[in-house]
Design an enzyme around this catalytic site. Structure first.
Site, PDB file in Angstrom:
ATOM      1  N   LYS A   1      19.877  21.189 -74.776  1.00 26.32           N
ATOM      2  CA  LYS A   1      20.127  21.428 -76.214  1.00 26.32           C
ATOM      3  C   LYS A   1      19.405  20.363 -77.045  1.00 26.32           C
ATOM      4  O   LYS A   1      18.782  20.668 -78.061  1.00 26.32           O
ATOM      5  CB  LYS A   1      21.636  21.410 -76.503  1.00 26.32           C
ATOM      6  CG  LYS A   1      22.389  22.592 -75.906  1.00 26.32           C
ATOM      7  CD  LYS A   1      21.849  23.915 -76.438  1.00 26.32           C
ATOM      8  CE  LYS A   1      22.575  25.113 -75.851  1.00 26.32           C
ATOM      9  NZ  LYS A   1      21.996  26.400 -76.318  1.00 26.32           N
TER      10      LYS A   1
ATOM     11  N   TYR B   1      22.702  20.466 -69.030  1.00 25.96           N
ATOM     12  CA  TYR B   1      22.947  21.510 -70.050  1.00 25.96           C
ATOM     13  C   TYR B   1      22.830  20.885 -71.434  1.00 25.96           C
ATOM     14  O   TYR B   1      22.080  21.354 -72.291  1.00 25.96           O
ATOM     15  CB  TYR B   1      24.332  22.138 -69.873  1.00 25.96           C
ATOM     16  CG  TYR B   1      24.861  22.749 -71.144  1.00 25.96           C
ATOM     17  CD1 TYR B   1      25.786  22.070 -71.936  1.00 25.96           C
ATOM     18  CD2 TYR B   1      24.400  23.982 -71.585  1.00 25.96           C
ATOM     19  CE1 TYR B   1      26.230  22.608 -73.130  1.00 25.96           C
ATOM     20  CE2 TYR B   1      24.852  24.527 -72.780  1.00 25.96           C
ATOM     21  CZ  TYR B   1      25.762  23.822 -73.555  1.00 25.96           C
ATOM     22  OH  TYR B   1      26.207  24.347 -74.739  1.00 25.96           O
TER      23      TYR B   1
ATOM     24  N   SER C   1      24.584  22.573 -79.927  1.00 29.05           N
ATOM     25  CA  SER C   1      25.949  22.242 -79.518  1.00 29.05           C
ATOM     26  C   SER C   1      26.313  20.817 -79.904  1.00 29.05           C
ATOM     27  O   SER C   1      25.459  19.933 -79.929  1.00 29.05           O
ATOM     28  CB  SER C   1      26.064  22.399 -77.987  1.00 29.05           C
ATOM     29  OG  SER C   1      27.253  21.799 -77.517  1.00 29.05           O
TER      30      SER C   1
HETATM   31  C1  WQD Z   1      37.676  21.457 -73.561  1.00 28.44           C
HETATM   32  C2  WQD Z   1      38.762  20.480 -73.159  1.00 28.44           C
HETATM   33  C3  WQD Z   1      38.624  19.712 -70.901  1.00 28.44           C
HETATM   34  C4  WQD Z   1      39.559  23.465 -68.921  1.00 28.44           C
HETATM   35  C5  WQD Z   1      31.719  22.617 -73.276  1.00 28.44           C
HETATM   36  C6  WQD Z   1      30.291  22.328 -73.618  1.00 28.44           C
HETATM   37  C7  WQD Z   1      30.015  22.774 -75.028  1.00 28.44           C
HETATM   38  C8  WQD Z   1      30.290  24.234 -75.144  1.00 28.44           C
HETATM   39  C9  WQD Z   1      31.756  24.505 -74.767  1.00 28.44           C
HETATM   40  C10 WQD Z   1      29.385  26.095 -73.957  1.00 28.44           C
HETATM   41  C11 WQD Z   1      38.228  19.335 -72.309  1.00 28.44           C
HETATM   42  C12 WQD Z   1      39.913  20.502 -71.139  1.00 28.44           C
HETATM   43  C13 WQD Z   1      39.302  22.525 -69.903  1.00 28.44           C
HETATM   44  C14 WQD Z   1      40.727  23.333 -68.130  1.00 28.44           C
HETATM   45  C15 WQD Z   1      41.305  21.343 -69.328  1.00 28.44           C
HETATM   46  N1  WQD Z   1      29.323  24.908 -74.367  1.00 28.44           N
HETATM   47  N2  WQD Z   1      40.156  21.498 -70.092  1.00 28.44           N
HETATM   48  N3  WQD Z   1      41.556  22.276 -68.358  1.00 28.44           N
HETATM   49  O1  WQD Z   1      33.815  20.632 -72.321  1.00 28.44           O
HETATM   50  O2  WQD Z   1      34.558  20.556 -74.776  1.00 28.44           O
HETATM   51  O3  WQD Z   1      32.547  21.892 -74.139  1.00 28.44           O
HETATM   52  O4  WQD Z   1      31.978  24.000 -73.432  1.00 28.44           O
HETATM   53  O5  WQD Z   1      29.977  27.020 -74.428  1.00 28.44           O
HETATM   54  O6  WQD Z   1      28.636  22.531 -75.320  1.00 28.44           O
HETATM   55  O7  WQD Z   1      30.072  20.932 -73.551  1.00 28.44           O
HETATM   56  O8  WQD Z   1      34.808  22.675 -73.456  1.00 28.44           O
HETATM   57  O9  WQD Z   1      36.616  24.232 -72.908  1.00 28.44           O
HETATM   58  O10 WQD Z   1      35.340  23.090 -71.003  1.00 28.44           O
HETATM   59  O11 WQD Z   1      36.937  21.769 -72.372  1.00 28.44           O
HETATM   60  O12 WQD Z   1      42.074  20.395 -69.512  1.00 28.44           O
HETATM   61  O13 WQD Z   1      41.011  24.158 -67.214  1.00 28.44           O
HETATM   62  O14 WQD Z   1      39.698  21.185 -72.357  1.00 28.44           O
HETATM   63  O15 WQD Z   1      38.885  18.569 -70.101  1.00 28.44           O
HETATM   64  O16 WQD Z   1      38.916  18.157 -72.666  1.00 28.44           O
HETATM   65  P1  WQD Z   1      33.970  21.318 -73.622  1.00 28.44           P
HETATM   66  P2  WQD Z   1      35.930  23.007 -72.371  1.00 28.44           P
END
Ligand code: WQD
Length: 337
Positions: free
Chosen positions: A154, A150, A125
């Site tokens: 990785k 998590y 990741s």
């Molecule tokens: C993306 C952006 C949130 C939800 C993580 C892991 C990565 C991978 C994907 C597993 C961020 C914003 C999110 C919401 C929001 N692992 N957001 N409101 O954190 O980039 O990555 O998940 O699959 O390894 O680190 O993904 O989709 O959680 O967030 O504003 O209700 O969307 O703050 O900026 P992330 P995400």
């Protein structure tokens, strides 16, 4: 027909990869404990592929299940997806993450060495980069302290793979550093099935559009970005699946004791607010959202430099952001919640 073990193969990325493996003339053998996936995926895969997919229920930490599978299906390679991936949960339950994510890799590698199975593609990741100092990130961008257990699993798994290759165990490894997987198979028959309240942005968007969630909270719009919201590299799951097939083909051409790592992203960054706006435009839907406080541990902006995977694997993304958001909505609409 060469058989490939897909651990976590009933999951989001694993199931889409199973489809692409069959298209490439390979036979997927799924191992899944269904802790974060549903058995209904198997029937959907059969509809897409046109024949049943072989699946064993079990835990990758359990060597006996690996023996049972291998006694029936002499797989020649492995794609290791099986892992827990909820960033927040990993902070409250770190041992669950180290046992599953790290432990299962150790068991799997020992088994591969014992049987002389050479090829493994590992699901890593972009989280290993933390908040990069320079963008876009290349594979030589230094990894940073993980933002969560998590993310740390990785990094540790990548290190285990490097050390195992250095030990001349004979294996050939590619680690794929995913950016943000989104979208669903164009048929709408498989897609993301988050357990409970989605952690990730796009499933939260689609569930809000479906009326399951009351509204989306944008976690912060006061960041140093084009519109104040965080930026990510959102990659269609079908493109991600294709990258795994190409990685296997690449490994076939390498000598033993080989390791390589690739970013898998589109090479473009899009903000959270851009995702919401693009979803509304593509699907002609008005989304209910509000701006909330920043989420702890969030990286402000990250997107991939994809030069290496483009040139070495000959892989380029075929799906656009609009495709991803259209396909994710098409999938959500078909779910009978
Ligand atoms: C993306 C952006 C949130 C939800 C993580 C892991 C990565 C991978 C994907 C597993 C961020 C914003 C999110 C919401 C929001 N692992 N957001 N409101 O954190 O980039 O990555 O998940 O699959 O390894 O680190 O993904 O989709 O959680 O967030 O504003 O209700 O969307 O703050 O900026 P992330 P995400």
């Amino acid at each position: 027909m060469n058989k490939i073990l897909i651990t976590g193969g009933a999951g989001y990325i694993g199931s889409h990869t199973a489809v692409e493996l069959v298209k490439a003339g390979l036979e997927p053998i799924i191992l899944d404990d269904f802790s974060n996936s549903q058995k209904s995926v198997l029937g959907s895969l059969e509809e897409i592929i046109g024949k049943p997919v072989i699946c064993f229920e079990g835990d990758c930490n359990d060597k006996d299940i690996l023996e049972e599978i291998y006694s029936q299906h002499k797989f020649v390679g492995v794609i290791h997806f099986a892992a827990f991936k909820a960033v927040g949960e990993s902070t409250s339950e770190p041992l669950k993450y180290y046992r599953n994510n790290v432990g299962s890799l150790v068991v799997l590698l020992g088994f591969m060495q014992e049987k002389g199975i050479k090829n493994i593609v590992f699901s890593s990741s972009c989280t290993v980069y933390g908040q990069p100092d320079k963008l876009p990130v290349t594979e030589s961008t230094p990894r940073k302290d993980a933002e969560s257990p998590y993310g740390n699993t990785k990094k540790i798994c990548e290190d285990i793979l490097v050390d195992f290759v250095k030990s001349k165990a004979g294996v050939k490894v590619v680690s794929l550093r995913y950016f943000n997987p989104v979208g669903a198979h164009p048929s709408g028959k498989i897609g993301e099935l988050p357990n409970g309240t989605p952690n990730n942005l796009v499933p939260f968007v689609t569930q809000t559009a479906a009326g399951i969630r009351e509204k989306i909270t944008v976690f912060g719009d006061d960041y140093d970005t084009i519109d104040g919201s965080c930026i990510r590299d959102f990659i269609h799951v079908m493109d991600l699946a294709d990258a795994h097939v190409k990685a296997l083909g690449y490994l076939d051409k390498q000598e033993d004791n080989f390791y390589d790592v690739f970013n898998v992203g589109t090479g473009n960054g899009n903000s959270v607010l851009e995702i919401i706006k693009t979803f509304e435009k593509v699907n002609r839907i008005k989304l209910n959202y509000s701006i909330g406080p920043r989420r702890d541990g969030d990286v402000v902006k990250i997107w991939a430099d994809t030069t290496k995977i483009n040139t070495v694997l000959g892989w380029t993304p075929q799906y656009s952001l609009e495709d991803s958001l259209r396909d994710s909505w098409n999938w959500e609409k078909g779910l009978s919640h």
